[in-house]
Structure formats: C-alpha cells, structure tokens
Write a protein that holds these residues in place. Sequence first.
Motif, mmCIF file in Angstrom:
data_model
loop_
_atom_site.group_PDB
_atom_site.id
_atom_site.type_symbol
_atom_site.label_atom_id
_atom_site.label_comp_id
_atom_site.label_asym_id
_atom_site.label_seq_id
_atom_site.Cartn_x
_atom_site.Cartn_y
_atom_site.Cartn_z
ATOM 1 N N GLY A 139 0.820 -1.207 0.000
ATOM 2 C CA GLY A 139 0.000 0.000 0.000
ATOM 3 C C GLY A 139 0.852 1.253 0.000
ATOM 4 N N ARG A 140 1.946 1.212 0.738
ATOM 5 C CA ARG A 140 2.862 2.356 0.783
ATOM 6 C C ARG A 140 3.612 2.524 -0.529
ATOM 7 N NH1 ARG A 140 6.988 2.113 5.546
ATOM 8 N NH2 ARG A 140 8.393 1.187 4.009
ATOM 9 N N LEU A 141 4.012 1.396 -1.135
ATOM 10 C CA LEU A 141 4.752 1.462 -2.391
ATOM 11 C C LEU A 141 3.887 1.934 -3.562
ATOM 12 C CD1 LEU A 141 6.911 -1.808 -2.279
ATOM 13 C CD2 LEU A 141 7.617 0.530 -1.756
ATOM 14 N N HIS A 142 2.560 1.818 -3.404
ATOM 15 C CA HIS A 142 1.649 2.175 -4.491
ATOM 16 C C HIS A 142 1.892 3.599 -4.971
ATOM 17 C CE1 HIS A 142 -1.818 0.665 -6.709
ATOM 18 N NE2 HIS A 142 -2.371 1.867 -6.627
ATOM 19 N N THR A 143 2.149 4.515 -4.047
ATOM 20 C CA THR A 143 2.358 5.912 -4.422
ATOM 21 C C THR A 143 3.707 6.128 -5.103
ATOM 22 O OG1 THR A 143 3.238 6.412 -2.230
ATOM 23 C CG2 THR A 143 0.881 6.735 -2.561
ATOM 24 N N GLU A 144 4.651 5.207 -4.873
ATOM 25 C CA GLU A 144 5.973 5.340 -5.470
ATOM 26 C C GLU A 144 6.070 4.653 -6.835
ATOM 27 O OE1 GLU A 144 8.870 3.880 -2.698
ATOM 28 O OE2 GLU A 144 7.845 4.769 -0.981
ATOM 29 N N LEU A 145 5.025 3.905 -7.194
ATOM 30 C CA LEU A 145 5.113 3.062 -8.370
ATOM 31 C C LEU A 145 5.247 3.847 -9.666
ATOM 32 C CD1 LEU A 145 5.102 0.166 -9.342
ATOM 33 C CD2 LEU A 145 2.604 0.226 -9.373
ATOM 34 N N ILE A 146 4.438 4.888 -9.839
ATOM 35 C CA ILE A 146 4.456 5.636 -11.106
ATOM 36 C C ILE A 146 5.800 6.305 -11.342
ATOM 37 C CG2 ILE A 146 3.453 7.599 -12.335
ATOM 38 C CD1 ILE A 146 0.735 6.775 -11.231
ATOM 39 N N LEU A 183 13.156 -2.581 -11.987
ATOM 40 C CA LEU A 183 12.022 -1.835 -11.431
ATOM 41 C C LEU A 183 11.642 -2.359 -10.051
ATOM 42 C CD1 LEU A 183 9.460 -0.005 -11.605
ATOM 43 C CD2 LEU A 183 8.317 -1.943 -12.716
ATOM 44 N N LEU A 184 11.489 -3.666 -9.927
ATOM 45 C CA LEU A 184 11.040 -4.252 -8.664
ATOM 46 C C LEU A 184 12.101 -4.123 -7.585
ATOM 47 C CD1 LEU A 184 9.294 -7.334 -10.251
ATOM 48 C CD2 LEU A 184 8.148 -5.447 -9.052
ATOM 49 N N PHE A 185 13.380 -4.229 -7.958
ATOM 50 C CA PHE A 185 14.443 -4.039 -6.981
ATOM 51 C C PHE A 185 14.433 -2.602 -6.475
ATOM 52 C CE2 PHE A 185 18.650 -3.729 -5.173
ATOM 53 C CZ PHE A 185 18.865 -4.996 -4.638
ATOM 54 N N ARG A 186 14.207 -1.652 -7.380
ATOM 55 C CA ARG A 186 14.122 -0.243 -6.967
ATOM 56 C C ARG A 186 12.976 -0.041 -5.977
ATOM 57 N NH1 ARG A 186 15.720 4.073 -11.397
ATOM 58 N NH2 ARG A 186 17.087 2.887 -12.765
ATOM 59 N N LEU A 187 11.829 -0.658 -6.267
ATOM 60 C CA LEU A 187 10.662 -0.489 -5.407
ATOM 61 C C LEU A 187 10.897 -1.065 -4.017
ATOM 62 C CD1 LEU A 187 7.629 -1.259 -7.756
ATOM 63 C CD2 LEU A 187 8.006 0.860 -6.478
ATOM 64 N N PHE A 188 11.404 -2.301 -3.969
ATOM 65 C CA PHE A 188 11.510 -3.005 -2.690
ATOM 66 C C PHE A 188 12.789 -2.668 -1.927
ATOM 67 C CE2 PHE A 188 8.291 -5.532 -4.783
ATOM 68 C CZ PHE A 188 7.456 -5.916 -3.747
ATOM 69 N N ALA A 189 13.871 -2.410 -2.660
ATOM 70 C CA ALA A 189 15.158 -2.171 -1.992
ATOM 71 C C ALA A 189 15.594 -0.714 -2.043
ATOM 72 C CB ALA A 189 16.242 -3.057 -2.599
ATOM 73 N N GLY A 325 -2.456 16.645 -16.500
ATOM 74 C CA GLY A 325 -1.167 17.296 -16.290
ATOM 75 C C GLY A 325 -0.022 16.342 -16.029
ATOM 76 N N GLY A 326 -0.127 15.100 -16.492
ATOM 77 C CA GLY A 326 0.954 14.124 -16.330
ATOM 78 C C GLY A 326 0.396 12.729 -16.121
ATOM 79 N N VAL A 327 1.331 11.775 -15.983
ATOM 80 C CA VAL A 327 0.941 10.390 -15.725
ATOM 81 C C VAL A 327 0.696 10.260 -14.228
ATOM 82 C CG1 VAL A 327 1.602 7.966 -15.895
ATOM 83 C CG2 VAL A 327 2.343 9.575 -17.668
ATOM 84 N N THR A 328 -0.565 10.279 -13.857
ATOM 85 C CA THR A 328 -0.968 10.206 -12.455
ATOM 86 C C THR A 328 -1.994 9.083 -12.298
ATOM 87 O OG1 THR A 328 -2.807 11.747 -12.768
ATOM 88 C CG2 THR A 328 -0.652 12.702 -12.210
ATOM 89 N N LEU A 329 -2.289 8.736 -11.044
ATOM 90 C CA LEU A 329 -3.326 7.731 -10.797
ATOM 91 C C LEU A 329 -4.663 8.199 -11.339
ATOM 92 C CD1 LEU A 329 -2.438 6.590 -7.155
ATOM 93 C CD2 LEU A 329 -2.277 5.212 -9.237
ATOM 94 N N ASP A 438 -3.224 -5.451 -7.111
ATOM 95 C CA ASP A 438 -3.438 -4.113 -7.670
ATOM 96 C C ASP A 438 -2.175 -3.561 -8.311
ATOM 97 O OD1 ASP A 438 -6.079 -4.186 -6.831
ATOM 98 O OD2 ASP A 438 -5.658 -3.195 -4.928
ATOM 99 N N MET A 439 -1.014 -3.884 -7.730
ATOM 100 C CA MET A 439 0.242 -3.395 -8.278
ATOM 101 C C MET A 439 0.511 -3.991 -9.657
ATOM 102 S SD MET A 439 4.103 -3.489 -6.653
ATOM 103 C CE MET A 439 4.536 -5.141 -7.175
ATOM 104 N N VAL A 440 0.241 -5.294 -9.823
ATOM 105 C CA VAL A 440 0.503 -5.936 -11.110
ATOM 106 C C VAL A 440 -0.402 -5.362 -12.192
ATOM 107 C CG1 VAL A 440 0.416 -8.132 -12.352
ATOM 108 C CG2 VAL A 440 1.401 -8.038 -10.057
ATOM 109 N N VAL A 441 -1.684 -5.163 -11.877
ATOM 110 C CA VAL A 441 -2.602 -4.570 -12.854
ATOM 111 C C VAL A 441 -2.143 -3.166 -13.230
ATOM 112 C CG1 VAL A 441 -4.967 -3.781 -13.236
ATOM 113 C CG2 VAL A 441 -4.567 -5.962 -12.111
ATOM 114 N N LEU A 442 -1.735 -2.389 -12.239
ATOM 115 C CA LEU A 442 -1.266 -1.032 -12.501
ATOM 116 C C LEU A 442 0.001 -1.050 -13.361
ATOM 117 C CD1 LEU A 442 -1.797 1.948 -11.942
ATOM 118 C CD2 LEU A 442 -0.437 1.744 -9.854
#
Length: 480
Positions: A139-146, A183-189, A325-329, A438-442
């Motif tokens: 849930g926390r990483l969701h905002t960092e994904l884009i 990508l996934l290493f950046r997100l998790f590590a 105004g950009g790639v946003t949720l 939800d992350m995989v779909v996004l």
Amino acid sequence: MSSNIEKNSSIEELLPFKEIPGGYGLPFFGAISDRHDFHYRQGPDEFFRARMQQHNSTVFRANAPPGPFNARNARVVVLLDAVSFPILFDTSKVEKRDVFTGTFMPSTSFTGGYRVCSYLDPSEPKHALIKGFLLSLLGRLHTELIPTFHAAISQLFADVEADLDAEGESAFNSVSDKFSFDLLFRLFAGKSSYGAGVGDGGSSLDTWLLLQLAPLVTLGLKFVPNFIEDLVLHTFPLPYFLAKSGYEKIHRAFQEGAGELLDEAEKKGLSRDEASHNLMFVMGFNSYGGTKILFPALLKYVGSGGEDLHRCLAVEIRGAVEEEGGVTLAALERMSLVKSVVWETMRIEPPVQYQYGKAKEDLKISSHVATYVVKKGEMIFGYQPFATRDPLIFVNPDEFVPERFMDEGEQLIKYVYWSNGMETDNPTADNKQCPAKDMVVLLGRMMLVEIFLRYDTFNVEVGKLLLGSSVTIKSMIKFI
C-alpha cells in the motif's frame, strides 16, 4: 449425504446432483500415463479439452500436473468452468496449506528455510502477520510506483531501439525481464539493481523460478527424448544448490537496501531474516514472475491488434495525460480502454494457470448444469485458462476483444481470476488473493501508457516459451 455439506443458493439447489465422472486409472501407472499426455502427447489445453468432451462435463476426476514424487498425490477433482472455479478462493471450505505450486511443494531451501506466506493457510497464525505486513508495505509502495516505473523504463526503450537499429528486430522478453527486475528491486530495496551490484539478477531469478516450477513445465528440446526429460523434470525435486549463489547474492543486496522495511517487520513481530525471504518471494516469484508473463502478453495481443487499436489507445492515453497534467493515478483511472485491454490480456492469458485447494469438509460444488459432491480431504484443481474462457460467460471467449470490459462489459471483470480471487475482490490478511494484485494490474496499464506516449504503432512476431509468450518487436514508429 453428509450433514455438514453447506446449503447453496436456490438456483444451485435446482441443479441435478451427479456423480463426478472420470477416474485415475491403474495405481501409479495411471498417473504416469496422464502426466505424459499432459506434457508430451496432448499438451495442457488438449489434455483438459479431451477429458471434458469425453465426460461431457466441466467437472471430472483426473491425474493432474505435476503429480511427481508420489503418484497418489496427482489425484484431483478438475474444475474447468467459471461457476465452479471460485470454490478454490473460499478458504472456509478449502485448505491452501502447501498447495501454492500444486500437488507438490518445492524445498524450503529456495526460501531461506521458511514456508513463506504463499504456502501458508489463513488458519495458520503466521499467515495474517506476514500478509498484513506485505499488504501495508505494498500500500505504501503504491504511491511510489508511477515515478519509479517512469524512471526505470527509459532503459527498456533504449535497449529495444538499439536492437532494432543493429539487428532489425528486438527480442522483447529479455529486455522486459531486465527492466522488470530493476524496477522491482528499486521499489523493494530503494535503489537501482545496477547500483546494488545485481543488475543481472533477472537471470538468477529465472533459474530459481525454473527449479521450483520444473514439474509443471516442458522444455521441448528435440534432442532430448521425452522419457529422459520426464525423469529429470517430473520425477524428483530439483536441488536448490543450482540456484543458491545467484539467489543469495540478490538476497544480500536486498537486505542491505530494504533495511527500513525490515525494521518495520521486526516491529510487527517478524524476524528480519524471515521477513526478507518473504519480501524476496513477493518480489521474485509473485511480481517478477507475473510481469515476466504479463508484459510480453500485452505486447503480443496489443501488437497484433493493429493500427486501429493503437490509434484508439494513443488518443485515450495522450488525452488523459494532458488533461490531468501528467501520468498520475487520476489519469490512469480515466483510461477505460487501457484498463479493459489489461484485464482482457489477463483473462485470455492469465499469469497463473493453476489453482489448488484441499476440501476441508464434504462440499457441494456446482457447475452451470449440475451439482457434485467432493469429499473431505480430496484435492481440487482448477485450470484457469478454461475457466476464464468459459463460453457461457464470455462471447467469443478465445478471441482477444480489447473493449470487452468497457461500459456494460465491466460487470464481467469478476470472472477474471488471475490473482487467486475475483478481480472485484481485494486481498486481505485472511484470504489467499495475491497481495500484489493491484500493483501488477497497474504495472500493465503503465506499460501501455509509456509505449503510446512514445510511439504511434508497433509490429510484433509471437511464439511460445516455457512460461508465457515470446515476443519479437519488428518495428516501433515514434510519436513526433
């Protein structure tokens, strides 16, 4: 009939009761024969289709894959329709202990000696603790994904364009795997895999995945006789030491980068070591393994969809990004065709093909036309590509229809089962739905967005791999 069989809806009560057709053949030899049918003589789709036609039923008994090591463990009740399939999601009725990969379980050596969350049943005390931690993290990483996705993907397109310039084509799977791992290493590590010294980690994870999933796959090597491959892949568990050095190198770098996450795990009552192996599994098996299939599948179906589809996607994506105004949720939520295309890809080529569960009690399971009794302790097996191509649910079920889930079609998304649950459901600490659903779909949506912000159209050639589709990009026309 057992008194502890639960009552179903009134509609199900009107269906006739039938004995489950099919059987298991001779002891031991029946399982071996079915295994050869599945892997070599027929292939998965024809294996299930032939038995479905033979028994005139989408529910029947058979020896299902992989069934190695102990032929008796191959005995299952097969579910092939969209109505019966969801029983596999109901953990009040089916046990999910040690069935994540099927009728066998790889050695815990692959996961640091721990039974990670995917192999735990929700009734086990540690399940809620671990999955709750994973859900809070995701849930926390969701905002960092884009922003993380956008920062990492430029290298993918640079690699594709370099291949096109040098060779006239680009093998998308290899560049996609490289991108996915980084990508996934950046997100998790919290850092680039290249900066952490494990930039080639995708190939190490491929070995780690293959050794765990070997009983489910067929290499198809023409110079290796089928009986030799069957003996090697499907008879004995493959050893962890073949993946050990690569996995441990990634794990060490991961532990160093994910220190804050592991601090949080300790506060919740998990040891740092167990938490790190669970996070590695979510990153390497659930997420990397999922994108390894999803990204090429998206390119396969969208690339084969032609310029009219590409034009519609480009217009929708560029319009939503400009307006927001950009790639946003918020921009991504406006893209109804993009969402439909991702769901349709996951429907027609689900990243996870098999689901398993063991009946906790005598159960009534209904298909479209009949109700069957499954006895307590029996293994239930669902082959997802048939359930999500159910012709009584989907019109032209074997055809890729980009707009299938738009407008009124959105009510059909509940029949997209790729995440070990209905697409309309949400993962919780008490169920077995993929925590990264939800992350995989996004991620799938964002892949399409980044492509059509850069290019107008592209052409592909497609083939088949051990896991998913192979895609070769033949051309990409840039948006100017």
